[in-house]
Design a protein around this motif. Structure first.
Motif, PDB file in Angstrom:
ATOM      1  N   GLN A   1      40.365  33.171  50.108  1.00 50.16           N
ATOM      2  CA  GLN A   1      41.199  33.799  49.077  1.00 50.16           C
ATOM      3  C   GLN A   1      41.818  32.773  48.143  1.00 50.16           C
ATOM      4  N   ASN A   2      41.462  31.500  48.335  1.00 45.93           N
ATOM      5  CA  ASN A   2      41.836  30.453  47.377  1.00 45.93           C
ATOM      6  C   ASN A   2      40.847  29.307  47.552  1.00 45.93           C
TER       7      ASN A   2
ATOM      8  N   LEU B   1      38.101  36.516  46.949  1.00 46.76           N
ATOM      9  CA  LEU B   1      38.690  35.561  46.014  1.00 46.76           C
ATOM     10  C   LEU B   1      39.137  36.268  44.728  1.00 46.76           C
ATOM     11  N   LEU B   2      38.300  37.196  44.273  1.00 42.85           N
ATOM     12  CA  LEU B   2      38.634  37.932  43.038  1.00 42.85           C
ATOM     13  C   LEU B   2      39.968  38.666  43.155  1.00 42.85           C
TER      14      LEU B   2
ATOM     15  N   LYS C   1      42.528  37.554  44.264  1.00 45.55           N
ATOM     16  CA  LYS C   1      43.637  36.600  44.058  1.00 45.55           C
ATOM     17  C   LYS C   1      43.518  35.769  42.800  1.00 45.55           C
ATOM     18  N   GLN C   2      42.285  35.525  42.339  1.00 45.34           N
ATOM     19  CA  GLN C   2      42.121  34.658  41.165  1.00 45.34           C
ATOM     20  C   GLN C   2      40.759  34.899  40.500  1.00 45.34           C
ATOM     21  N   PRO C   3      40.634  34.511  39.220  1.00 45.33           N
ATOM     22  CA  PRO C   3      39.325  34.675  38.564  1.00 45.33           C
ATOM     23  C   PRO C   3      38.307  33.673  39.113  1.00 45.33           C
ATOM     24  N   VAL C   4      37.045  33.993  38.917  1.00 46.53           N
ATOM     25  CA  VAL C   4      35.963  33.119  39.389  1.00 46.53           C
ATOM     26  C   VAL C   4      35.083  32.792  38.192  1.00 46.53           C
ATOM     27  N   ASP C   5      34.796  31.494  37.980  1.00 48.00           N
ATOM     28  CA  ASP C   5      33.977  31.140  36.811  1.00 48.00           C
ATOM     29  C   ASP C   5      32.628  30.559  37.237  1.00 48.00           C
TER      30      ASP C   5
END
Ligand SMILES: O=C1C[C@@](O)(C(=O)O)C[C@@H](O)[C@@H]1O
Length: 239
Positions: A23-24, A50-51, A53-57
């Motif tokens: 998750q991070n 993960l999404l 909690k945060q964006p994924v690039d």
């Protein structure tokens, strides 16, 4: 039989998979290390964790594919099917396309979204990525189980996966009976499992009913009822 990268199911042993549920980024790095050293044949990245909690690039997707030394499945399990992040068609297409280009050996697409994902299916074919068409019910094993199998087997996917929650032993038996039936009559490889503690035996005996891949938990279970990966692997090394 089912093949994902260099991992291959045999008549005696299903492919053993495990899921990265980070998750991070710190957890992600730690779980990739564990996955590389684990007994799993194939590593699924559950990107919805993960999404949430945060964006994924694209850089991160490439980094994950390059760091993990085993064949990988890219999976965004949506909230309606037991995942942690809701469906968003544009983002889904974008992230899956990046995964295909980054070299993931397989992608898992839920049947519900397949009709919106034609460009993805084309890209997957071009890059020889295995497409797993999946259906999950996180609360029960529906009565119309066969309709879900029919829908998936007639869809433009390479592998069919069905995971339903078992509330009692009869649910497990029903899923296994239906699995065995389809496995005997269909040419596409099949993956099935009954989620929940009652369904746990399906993760060990699934191959007998035509299921060619089974999941064990790396750090956290990515679905209820998963055995610890080490215990799952031990079972298959001694049976
Ligand atoms: O579809 C599956 C199967 C699964 O739900 C299980 O029950 O082991 C676990 C998920 O991470 C995976 O994508």
């Amino acid at each position: 039989m089912l093949k994902i990268g260099n991992a291959q199911a045999t008549a005696k042993r299903p492919i053993i998979a495990t899921s990265i549920t980070a998750q991070n980024v710190t957890e992600l790095l730690a779980q990739m290390k564990l996955a590389n050293a684990s007994a799993a044949d194939v590593i699924e990245w559950r990107i919805d964790y993960l999404l949430a909690k945060q964006p994924v690039d694209s850089a991160l997707i490439r980094q994950v594919r390059q760091t993990v030394i085993k064949p990988m499945i890219f999976t965004w399990r949506t909230a309606t099917e037991g995942g942690l992040f809701g469906f968003n068609a544009k983002m889904y297409r974008k992230l899956y396309l990046l995964a295909i280009k980054a070299g993931f050996e397989a992608i898992d697409i839920e049947a519900a979204w397949l009709f919106e994902m034609t460009p993805l299916l084309t890209a997957a074919r071009q890059h020889r990525v295995v497409v797993i068409g999946s259906y999950h019910h996180p609360k029960r094993t529906p009565n119309d189980l066969r309709a879900h199998f029919d829908k998936l087997f007639s869809a433009p996917v390479d592998v069919v996966k069905v995971a339903t929650f078992a509330n009692d032993a009869a649910d497990v038996d029903r899923l296994q009976t239906v699995s065995a039936d389809y496995a005997a009559h269909q040419v596409k490889p099949l993956i099935t499992m009954a989620m929940g503690s009652v369904g746990q035996r399906s993760r060990l005996e699934g191959l007998r009913y035509g299921s060619e891949l089974t999941f064990g938990a790396l750090v956290n279970a990515s679905a209820p009822g998963q055995l610890a990966l080490a215990d799952l692997a031990k079972h298959f090394s001694t049976h």
